[in-house]
Design a protein around this motif. Structure first.
Motif, short mmCIF file in Angstrom:
data_model
loop_
_atom_site.label_atom_id
_atom_site.label_comp_id
_atom_site.label_asym_id
_atom_site.label_seq_id
_atom_site.Cartn_x
_atom_site.Cartn_y
_atom_site.Cartn_z
N UNK A 177 13.11 56.46 29.01
CA UNK A 177 12.59 56.99 27.75
C UNK A 177 11.94 58.35 27.97
N UNK A 178 11.30 58.52 29.13
CA UNK A 178 10.64 59.79 29.44
C UNK A 178 11.61 60.87 29.90
N UNK A 179 12.68 60.47 30.59
CA UNK A 179 13.58 61.45 31.21
C UNK A 179 15.01 61.41 30.67
N UNK A 180 15.29 60.49 29.78
CA UNK A 180 16.67 60.25 29.37
C UNK A 180 17.38 61.43 28.76
N UNK A 181 16.66 62.26 28.00
CA UNK A 181 17.34 63.37 27.34
C UNK A 181 17.94 64.34 28.35
N UNK A 182 17.41 64.38 29.57
CA UNK A 182 18.01 65.24 30.60
C UNK A 182 19.43 64.80 30.95
N UNK A 183 19.73 63.55 30.69
CA UNK A 183 21.04 62.98 31.02
C UNK A 183 21.86 62.66 29.77
N UNK A 184 21.29 62.98 28.61
CA UNK A 184 21.96 62.63 27.35
C UNK A 184 21.82 61.17 27.00
N UNK A 185 20.82 60.49 27.54
CA UNK A 185 20.62 59.06 27.29
C UNK A 185 19.40 58.87 26.40
N UNK A 186 19.61 58.19 25.28
CA UNK A 186 18.55 58.11 24.27
C UNK A 186 18.31 56.68 23.81
N UNK A 187 17.04 56.38 23.54
CA UNK A 187 16.71 55.16 22.81
C UNK A 187 17.12 55.37 21.35
N UNK A 188 17.65 54.34 20.75
CA UNK A 188 18.16 54.47 19.39
C UNK A 188 17.26 53.75 18.38
N UNK A 189 16.66 52.62 18.80
CA UNK A 189 15.87 51.80 17.88
C UNK A 189 14.46 51.59 18.43
N UNK A 190 13.46 51.76 17.58
CA UNK A 190 12.08 51.57 18.01
C UNK A 190 11.79 50.13 18.41
N UNK A 191 12.47 49.19 17.75
CA UNK A 191 12.19 47.79 18.06
C UNK A 191 12.97 47.29 19.28
N UNK A 192 13.80 48.17 19.87
CA UNK A 192 14.56 47.80 21.06
C UNK A 192 14.41 48.90 22.12
N UNK A 193 13.26 48.98 22.77
CA UNK A 193 13.03 50.06 23.74
C UNK A 193 13.92 49.98 24.97
N UNK A 194 14.63 48.90 25.13
CA UNK A 194 15.54 48.71 26.27
C UNK A 194 16.96 49.20 25.99
N UNK A 195 17.26 49.53 24.74
CA UNK A 195 18.62 49.86 24.30
C UNK A 195 18.84 51.37 24.36
#
Length: 222
Positions: A177-195
């Motif tokens: 969640x902290x570094x994902x945008x560097x790789x193009x990886x994003x959380x999509x849903x607030x209620x699913x922080x693992x997704x």
């Protein structure tokens, strides 16, 4: 001792062979004449939304009838304990979108430098397995409306298309969640922080605003 007439014996054998050939031919004609739709109706079941899922796919790719499934390693998408993003032989990993998988592995290598390991809680799923999870969610939450906040239909699920992954333990999801945008990886849903899903533009523009839950995602309205 009874004397047998060789000619009569040969005649009986010939008649038996003819009858056997006729029986096989009749069986083949019946099979050809039986409509294919009858076979489908006999060997298919209906999910919550009424579309048909081939029960034989419970342990296989699990495609919706009438649709084309992406080539896959088979399996249902169940994830064995300890699975990582490097386990190609696990269908839940090996059937993920290649670009998503490459980004995850790059992130996992960097996270390892911070002593954080990526474990896969869920990745690719067959349509049949997704339907099973949805049915279980309806039973757990008491309604389709509430279940839809947590589990998508097979038709709309990013897991079924191989475009989503659920990561654990919590510290790995927090790291991404902290570094994902560097790789193009994003959380999509607030209620699913693992997704997480791949958003290639995130490297330049940052991850898009999250939805509160999947019911707000326009893709779920199809």
């Amino acid at each position: 001792m009874t004397l047998r007439n060789p000619a009569a014996t040969r005649g009986r054998r010939t008649r038996l062979m003819i009858l056997a050939v006729l029986a096989v031919a009749c069986a083949a004609l019946v099979a050809i004449a039986l409509p294919a739709s009858d076979l489908t109706q006999r060997h298919s079941g209906s999910g919550v939304f009424g579309f048909e899922i081939d029960p034989s796919d419970q342990g296989g790719p699990g495609q919706l009838l009438g649709t084309r499934a992406r080539p896959s390693l088979g399996g249902s998408g169940h994830v064995p304990d300890g699975t990582t993003v490097f386990d190609d032989d696990v269908p839940a990993v090996g059937n993920l979108d290649p670009d998503l998988l490459a980004a995850l592995r790059e992130a996992a290598d960097d996270a390892a430098d911070d002593h954080v390991g990526f474990h896969v809680n869920s990745g690719w799923r067959s349509a049949a397995y997704q339907q099973q999870l949805l049915n279980e969610a309806v039973s757990q939450y008491g309604s389709m409306e509430e279940a839809s906040r947590w589990v998508a239909t097979p038709e709309t699920s990013a897991h079924v298309s191989g475009d989503a992954i659920d990561l654990g333990p919590p510290e790995s999801a927090e790291w991404l969640a902290d570094h994902g945008d560097d790789y193009g990886l994003c959380q999509i849903y607030r209620n699913e922080p693992w997704h997480f899903e791949l958003r290639t533009e995130a490297a330049d523009d940052g991850c898009p605003e999250m939805y509160d839950d999947p019911t707000q995602d326009p893709r779920m309205q199809q």
